[in-house]
Design a protein around this motif. Structure first.
Motif, PDB file in Angstrom:
ATOM      1  N   ARG A 153       0.807  -1.216   0.000  1.00 11.71           N
ATOM      2  CA  ARG A 153       0.000   0.000   0.000  1.00 11.71           C
ATOM      3  C   ARG A 153       0.844   1.272   0.000  1.00 11.71           C
ATOM      4  O   ARG A 153       0.356   2.348  -0.310  1.00 11.71           O
ATOM      5  CB  ARG A 153      -0.946  -0.026   1.205  1.00 11.71           C
ATOM      6  CG  ARG A 153      -1.888  -1.230   1.115  1.00 11.71           C
ATOM      7  CD  ARG A 153      -3.035  -1.133   2.054  1.00 11.71           C
ATOM      8  NE  ARG A 153      -2.600  -1.257   3.431  1.00 11.71           N
ATOM      9  CZ  ARG A 153      -3.409  -1.086   4.471  1.00 11.71           C
ATOM     10  NH1 ARG A 153      -4.668  -0.756   4.280  1.00 11.71           N
ATOM     11  NH2 ARG A 153      -2.953  -1.251   5.679  1.00 11.71           N
ATOM     12  N   GLU A 154       2.103   1.120   0.407  1.00 10.18           N
ATOM     13  CA  GLU A 154       3.027   2.248   0.371  1.00 10.18           C
ATOM     14  C   GLU A 154       4.327   1.718  -0.220  1.00 10.18           C
ATOM     15  O   GLU A 154       4.860   0.719   0.280  1.00 10.18           O
ATOM     16  CB  GLU A 154       3.262   2.787   1.779  1.00 10.18           C
ATOM     17  CG  GLU A 154       4.311   3.876   1.823  1.00 10.18           C
ATOM     18  CD  GLU A 154       4.532   4.445   3.214  1.00 10.18           C
ATOM     19  OE1 GLU A 154       3.741   4.135   4.115  1.00 10.18           O
ATOM     20  OE2 GLU A 154       5.509   5.193   3.391  1.00 10.18           O
ATOM     21  N   PHE A 155       4.818   2.333  -1.275  1.00  8.72           N
ATOM     22  CA  PHE A 155       5.974   1.760  -1.939  1.00  8.72           C
ATOM     23  C   PHE A 155       6.744   2.829  -2.722  1.00  8.72           C
ATOM     24  O   PHE A 155       6.236   3.921  -2.944  1.00  8.72           O
ATOM     25  CB  PHE A 155       5.538   0.638  -2.891  1.00  8.72           C
ATOM     26  CG  PHE A 155       4.542   1.071  -3.928  1.00  8.72           C
ATOM     27  CD1 PHE A 155       3.207   1.182  -3.605  1.00  8.72           C
ATOM     28  CD2 PHE A 155       4.939   1.363  -5.223  1.00  8.72           C
ATOM     29  CE1 PHE A 155       2.270   1.596  -4.560  1.00  8.72           C
ATOM     30  CE2 PHE A 155       4.014   1.771  -6.180  1.00  8.72           C
ATOM     31  CZ  PHE A 155       2.679   1.889  -5.845  1.00  8.72           C
ATOM     32  N   THR A 156       7.957   2.473  -3.094  1.00  9.95           N
ATOM     33  CA  THR A 156       8.786   3.392  -3.862  1.00  9.95           C
ATOM     34  C   THR A 156       8.609   3.102  -5.335  1.00  9.95           C
ATOM     35  O   THR A 156       8.661   1.949  -5.753  1.00  9.95           O
ATOM     36  CB  THR A 156      10.277   3.208  -3.524  1.00  9.95           C
ATOM     37  OG1 THR A 156      10.423   3.175  -2.120  1.00  9.95           O
ATOM     38  CG2 THR A 156      11.092   4.348  -4.101  1.00  9.95           C
ATOM     39  N   MET A 157       8.378   4.141  -6.090  1.00 15.77           N
ATOM     40  CA  MET A 157       8.210   3.964  -7.516  1.00 15.77           C
ATOM     41  C   MET A 157       9.041   4.998  -8.252  1.00 15.77           C
ATOM     42  O   MET A 157       9.121   6.152  -7.841  1.00 15.77           O
ATOM     43  CB  MET A 157       6.747   4.125  -7.891  1.00 15.77           C
ATOM     44  CG  MET A 157       6.431   3.784  -9.311  1.00 15.77           C
ATOM     45  SD  MET A 157       4.645   3.603  -9.470  1.00 15.77           S
ATOM     46  CE  MET A 157       4.546   3.294 -11.205  1.00 15.77           C
ATOM     47  N   LYS A 158       9.675   4.533  -9.305  1.00 12.20           N
ATOM     48  CA  LYS A 158      10.290   5.470 -10.238  1.00 12.20           C
ATOM     49  C   LYS A 158       9.250   5.707 -11.310  1.00 12.20           C
ATOM     50  O   LYS A 158       8.759   4.763 -11.919  1.00 12.20           O
ATOM     51  CB  LYS A 158      11.557   4.871 -10.855  1.00 12.20           C
ATOM     52  CG  LYS A 158      12.370   5.841 -11.683  1.00 12.20           C
ATOM     53  CD  LYS A 158      11.788   6.208 -13.020  1.00 12.20           C
ATOM     54  CE  LYS A 158      11.598   4.988 -13.914  1.00 12.20           C
ATOM     55  NZ  LYS A 158      10.972   5.364 -15.201  1.00 12.20           N
TER      56      LYS A 158
END
Length: 590
Positions: A153-158
């Motif tokens: 639900r919370e993540f790092t995205m490029k």
RNA sequence: CGGGGCGUAGCUCAGCCUGGCAGAGCGCUGCGUUUGGGACGCAGAGGCCCGCGGUUCGAAUCCGCGCGCCCCGACCA
């Protein structure tokens, strides 16, 4: 880093919440910690791996002409309403209110924000092309987080966003990003295959996903055994198995008590499922809410309805769900015996392409216990046709006539040609060379950073633990000291080597703990740095250091004076081995 | 949102059926022995038994209502 000071410890047992081997290794190795469903903390080791992945991404994005920006996670809800995605994402978008009761959203992605940013700062065609990218946290209230770091639900995205003056420009930006993606996944040791994909809620058309094949994947991919066609089943075109040609026969009723499923019907009548028509009732409800439209989808009995294709065939913008029993009754349909012939006029009937060339099918008679033989589309009933069925292994390739195969996979990255979806929604124009207005055409390009982390472990581990690809390992070298507390000479040797390796630019983790050798070797295998050096009394006395490659187990005793140089060379060789060519080879042999 | 499983020490779990002092292994702390692939001895620390309510002289255990986590499905850029 001295391991005696490292925060976080390895576990002997696999935590029970471990969902996949990779997830279990990351938990056991002290890389990650779950705070709640779909939300993870990264311990120092995990954070270093994350940062290394980001570094690879930054290098490739910068090389491809990208410029990094930093965008807000807190966003006004009006921005989402203006693009129409407040409704499209629905509950997946995290909503909140500030103290003045203003509606806000936590950024699920940043097309709206970056389009606004572009609008505020781009003035003329001279500002084109532009590729802006960000590596940041994104928030999505997923209905069901799963797979460890796979769906969270919370993540790092490029995310990268390109702005171009015309189609040629967009194609150039798209190609540059595509190539950068191949290089990123290769360097991270994650074999991926680019496949054609549905664009989903993000909009636009013409998109490809980079898929990592794994049994635990969420997506099903079909690929041709002859040509290079590969596509997500949400999108995949295929050649339907041909039906036997026959002249249309007169329709007749046949009693079929209890035959309410295709399988039961085919068995009862002694025919092939492909000689039947399958009806599926769905309700198409507008994303914005409100009353739904009943949909009666018909596919040949040997095929399955694909909801994504059906949704697109309906024009998009709707949520599909199976019809409730009460609704089936309300619209006068008879479950198990429904017929497209004489379907109520307020029900929207849509037929799969497979119905066009398949004569004399058995379909429901719209009364319990009875079916109709010899039903023919175009003679007995009429409906628009579309590709609404799922491709499966064994079907024909639409490109070359080869045979399709299928595998499960996880989406690592997705590249989209958005075109004018957002520049139109926000009415973005820049001044053209001729003094007129030019509306930029956009592309967007996403990569899940933690998904790379997870897939890199899945693709690179053995019984003992992780075997990090050299370019994203938290540390390059794992130095194990054996019995240093009992041998001043060995201790001095280890300390000197630790300093020399770091001075040479290597990231080193030094196990200086007062532990038995077995504990240290097992921990080294578990946390998985690519190269291992062992300093001990007997090695120091012999003037050597033991060297070992984690992934292959190959190693030798190096003369002390050559250690730093040899380790540098070995490390460079490992990094260079993570090329696009070697990745393609691995993907092909998955 | 439907179906299922689970919730006791940092981790893995027993105890619950049949109510009566809160347990084991691993890990952790100290001391000693040991030292090239997860050693051993001694002494310790560590618990809101998920929460609330009920039954009972007495609840980790029985009952009810919640919450959380996981799985399957629905959903999903």
């Amino acid at each position: 880093m001295r391991m005696s000071a490292l925060f976080g410890h390895t576990l002997r047992d696999f935590p029970k919440e471990a969902e996949t081997p990779a997830h279990g290794l990351l938990l056991r190795g002290g890389y990650i910690d779950q705070l709640m469903s779909g939300v993870y903390s990264f311990l120092p080791l995990g954070n270093r791996a994350r940062l290394k992945i980001e570094r690879v991404i930054r290098e490739e994005m910068d090389n491809a002409g990208g410029q990094e920006v930093y965008l807000p996670a807190l966003q006004p809800i009006e921005l989402w309403e203006q693009s129409g995605r407040e409704a499209a994402l629905g509950d997946t978008l995290f909503h909140l209110r500030d103290r003045k009761e203003r509606g806000l959203a936590l950024g699920a992605t940043h097309e709206e924000v970056v389009t606004r940013l572009f609008q505020d700062h781009a003035q003329s065609y001279r500002d084109l092309p532009a590729i802006l990218y960000q590596i940041q946290r994104k928030f999505r209230d997923e209905a069901r987080p799963r797979g460890g770091l796979v769906r969270v639900r919370e993540f790092t995205m490029k995310d990268a966003y390109s702005f171009d003056a015309d189609d040629d420009g967009l194609n150039r930006s798209y190609a540059a990003m595509f190539e950068a993606y191949r290089r990123i996944f290769a360097r991270c040791g994650v074999p991926t295959v680019a496949v054609e994909a549905d664009s989903g809620a993000i909009g636009g058309k013409g998109s490809q996903e980079f898929i990592f094949f794994t049994e635990s994947g969420e997506d099903t991919i079909v690929y041709c055994d002859t040509c290079d066609y590969a596509a997500n089943t949400e999108k995949a075109e295929f050649v339907r198995p041909p039906a036997a040609a026959a002249d249309p026969q007169p329709t007749e009723e046949v009693e079929t008590p209890g035959a309410t499923t295709i399988e039961g019907l085919a068995t009862f009548l002694g025919i092939d499922p492909a000689q039947t028509a399958k009806a599926v009732f769905m309700m198409a409800t507008p994303k914005e809410g409100g009353r739904g439209t009943p949909v009666f989808a018909v596919v040949r009995g040997d095929l399955e309805v694909n909801e994504v294709k059906l949704m697109n065939a309906l024009g998009g913008g709707v949520d599909l769900r199976p019809m409730l029993d009460s609704e089936v009754a309300e619209y006068g349909l008879v479950a198990g015996y429904a017929s497209p012939i004489g379907a109520p006029s307020n029900v929207r009937v849509i037929a799969d392409l497979s119905l066009e060339g398949s004569p004399n099918l058995v379909a429901g008679a719209n009364k319990p216990g009875w079916h109709l033989r010899n039903v023919n589309l175009g003679r007995d009933w009429h409906a628009p046709t579309a590709d609404i069925a799922s491709a499966k292994a064994g079907h024909g390739c639409a490109r070359c006539g080869g045979t399709l195969r299928s595998s499960r996979g996880i989406e690592m990255g997705h590249v989209f040609r958005l075109q004018y979806v957002y520049t139109k929604a926000f009415n973005v124009n820049v001044l053209g060379a001729d003094g007129g207005q030019v509306m930029p055409t956009m592309g967007c390009y996403g990569i899940g950073v933690e998904r790379i982390l997870s897939a890199a472990v899945e693709a690179n581990h053995d019984e003992a633990g992780i075997c990090w690809p050299a370019s994203i390992a938290p540390y390059d070298v794992h130095m194990v000291g054996i019995g240093l507390d009992r041998d001043e000479a060995a201790k001095a040797d280890a300390e000197a080597l630790y300093a020399e390796l770091r001075a040479a630019g290597l990231d080193v983790i030094f196990d200086d703990r007062d532990e038995r050798p077995g504990v240290k070797f097992n921990d080294a295998d578990l946390i998985g740095m690519p190269l291992r050096l062992t300093v001990s009394s007997r090695n120091t006395a012999a003037g050597v250091v033991e060297f070992k490659v984690r992934a292959t187990g190959e190693g030798e005793n190096l003369p002390r004076a050559e250690v730093v140089q040899r380790v540098l060379e070995a490390h460079r060789a490992l990094v260079e081995g993570l090329s696009v060519e070697s990745a393609a080879l691995r993907a092909r042999t998955h």
